[in-house]
Design a protein around this motif. Structure first.
Motif, PDB file in Angstrom:
ATOM      1  N   VAL A   1       0.828  -1.103   0.061  1.00 48.61           N
ATOM      2  CA  VAL A   1       0.002  -0.052  -0.059  1.00 48.61           C
ATOM      3  C   VAL A   1       1.071   1.177  -0.075  1.00 48.61           C
TER       4      VAL A   1
ATOM      5  N   ASN B   1      -3.360   0.840  -3.875  1.00 54.18           N
ATOM      6  CA  ASN B   1      -3.269  -0.546  -3.077  1.00 54.18           C
ATOM      7  C   ASN B   1      -1.898  -1.417  -3.794  1.00 54.18           C
TER       8      ASN B   1
ATOM      9  N   LYS C   1      -6.628   4.140  -4.950  1.00 56.40           N
ATOM     10  CA  LYS C   1      -7.879   3.941  -3.933  1.00 56.40           C
ATOM     11  C   LYS C   1      -8.555   5.219  -3.079  1.00 56.40           C
TER      12      LYS C   1
ATOM     13  N   ASP D   1      -7.915  -0.682   6.377  1.00 53.97           N
ATOM     14  CA  ASP D   1      -8.522  -1.319   5.481  1.00 53.97           C
ATOM     15  C   ASP D   1      -7.707  -1.716   4.400  1.00 53.97           C
ATOM     16  N   LEU D   2      -6.848  -0.946   3.694  1.00 59.65           N
ATOM     17  CA  LEU D   2      -6.052  -1.516   2.328  1.00 59.65           C
ATOM     18  C   LEU D   2      -5.243  -2.457   2.804  1.00 59.65           C
TER      19      LEU D   2
ATOM     20  N   GLN E   1       1.371 -11.876   0.996  1.00 57.19           N
ATOM     21  CA  GLN E   1       0.391 -12.484   1.423  1.00 57.19           C
ATOM     22  C   GLN E   1      -0.489 -13.150   0.466  1.00 57.19           C
ATOM     23  N   LYS E   2      -0.567 -12.635  -0.747  1.00 57.07           N
ATOM     24  CA  LYS E   2      -1.583 -13.436  -1.731  1.00 57.07           C
ATOM     25  C   LYS E   2      -0.654 -14.303  -2.619  1.00 57.07           C
TER      26      LYS E   2
ATOM     27  N   LYS F   1      -5.650  -4.608   4.810  1.00 60.00           N
ATOM     28  CA  LYS F   1      -6.289  -5.876   5.381  1.00 60.00           C
ATOM     29  C   LYS F   1      -6.667  -6.673   3.919  1.00 60.00           C
ATOM     30  N   THR F   2      -6.581  -6.224   2.726  1.00 58.64           N
ATOM     31  CA  THR F   2      -6.884  -6.729   1.530  1.00 58.64           C
ATOM     32  C   THR F   2      -5.730  -7.544   0.998  1.00 58.64           C
ATOM     33  N   GLY F   3      -4.610  -7.365   1.859  1.00 56.88           N
ATOM     34  CA  GLY F   3      -3.267  -8.107   1.532  1.00 56.88           C
ATOM     35  C   GLY F   3      -2.137  -7.256   0.411  1.00 56.88           C
ATOM     36  N   THR F   4      -1.283  -8.028   0.843  1.00 55.51           N
ATOM     37  CA  THR F   4      -0.069  -7.507  -0.061  1.00 55.51           C
ATOM     38  C   THR F   4       0.282  -8.962  -1.098  1.00 55.51           C
TER      39      THR F   4
ATOM     40  N   ASP G   1      -2.179  -3.539  -5.706  1.00 60.96           N
ATOM     41  CA  ASP G   1      -2.277  -3.840  -7.192  1.00 60.96           C
ATOM     42  C   ASP G   1      -1.913  -2.668  -8.164  1.00 60.96           C
TER      43      ASP G   1
END
Length: 190
Positions: free
Chosen positions: A62, A146, A152, A172-173, A181-182, A175-178, A148
């Protein structure tokens, strides 16, 4: 058309608001500012040590990109809270990149960074190349991107980055994961 002239000529307040909103949106599009939900434009700038840095270097994180200058009082006001925000979230996939619009070279920017004990990356944009890519017409101006590379949030003006609402945006951003993490390799998407 002048908004005050519309009001004087009996236009309804709602119509005036709609006209003003359309004018602002149109001006933003004319300036070339990328909008929320669009990919952030990449840039290549030099940091204070002389090393090249690109926005894509921070992919999968982020990223808060703050356009500022040493001579800008609101920029000076928000820097301490930006430093605290960075220190709180830097180990969680967050990076803050301050893009200086100063044209006086490295020295005034380095002095500012030293005075405020800033630890986040500071990039030099004396020719305003990155600022133009982002459609920046006033400073400070902040874009939050974010992992990606999608914008945002667009935040005009100085903010208190210690506020609960601003911290929640970052949380919140995150939490969507880096990318790591993905399932990305070394923090980069495969």
């Amino acid at each position: 058309m002048n908004v005050l002239k519309l009001v004087r000529n009996g236009a309804r307040p709602f119509a005036v608001l709609v006209f003003a909103a359309v004018a602002v949106i149109g001006a933003t599009a004319a300036w070339g500012m990328p909008g929320k939900g669009e990919k952030a434009p990449d840039f290549s700038l030099t940091d204070l040590s002389g090393k090249q840095a690109n926005l894509k270097d921070y992919r999968c994180k982020v990223v808060m990109i703050n356009f500022w200058a040493t001579w800008c009082p609101p920029c000076r006001d928000e820097m301490p809270s930006m430093e605290r925000l960075y220190k709180t979230y830097r180990d969680k996939g967050f990076v803050l990149v301050a893009v200086s619009a100063d044209r006086g070279g490295k020295m005034p920017v380095q002095s500012f960074v030293d005075e405020y004990n800033l630890t986040f990356p500071v990039l030099l944009d004396p020719s305003l190349d990155a600022a133009r890519k982002f459609g920046v017409r006033g400073i400070p101006m902040t874009f939050i991107v974010n992992g990606d590379g999608v914008i945002k949030e667009i935040v005009p003006g100085a903010k208190d980055w210690d506020s609960a609402a601003n911290r929640k945006t970052v949380e919140d951003l995150l939490k969507t994961g880096t990318c790591a993490q993905k399932g990305g390799v070394d923090g980069k998407r495969s």
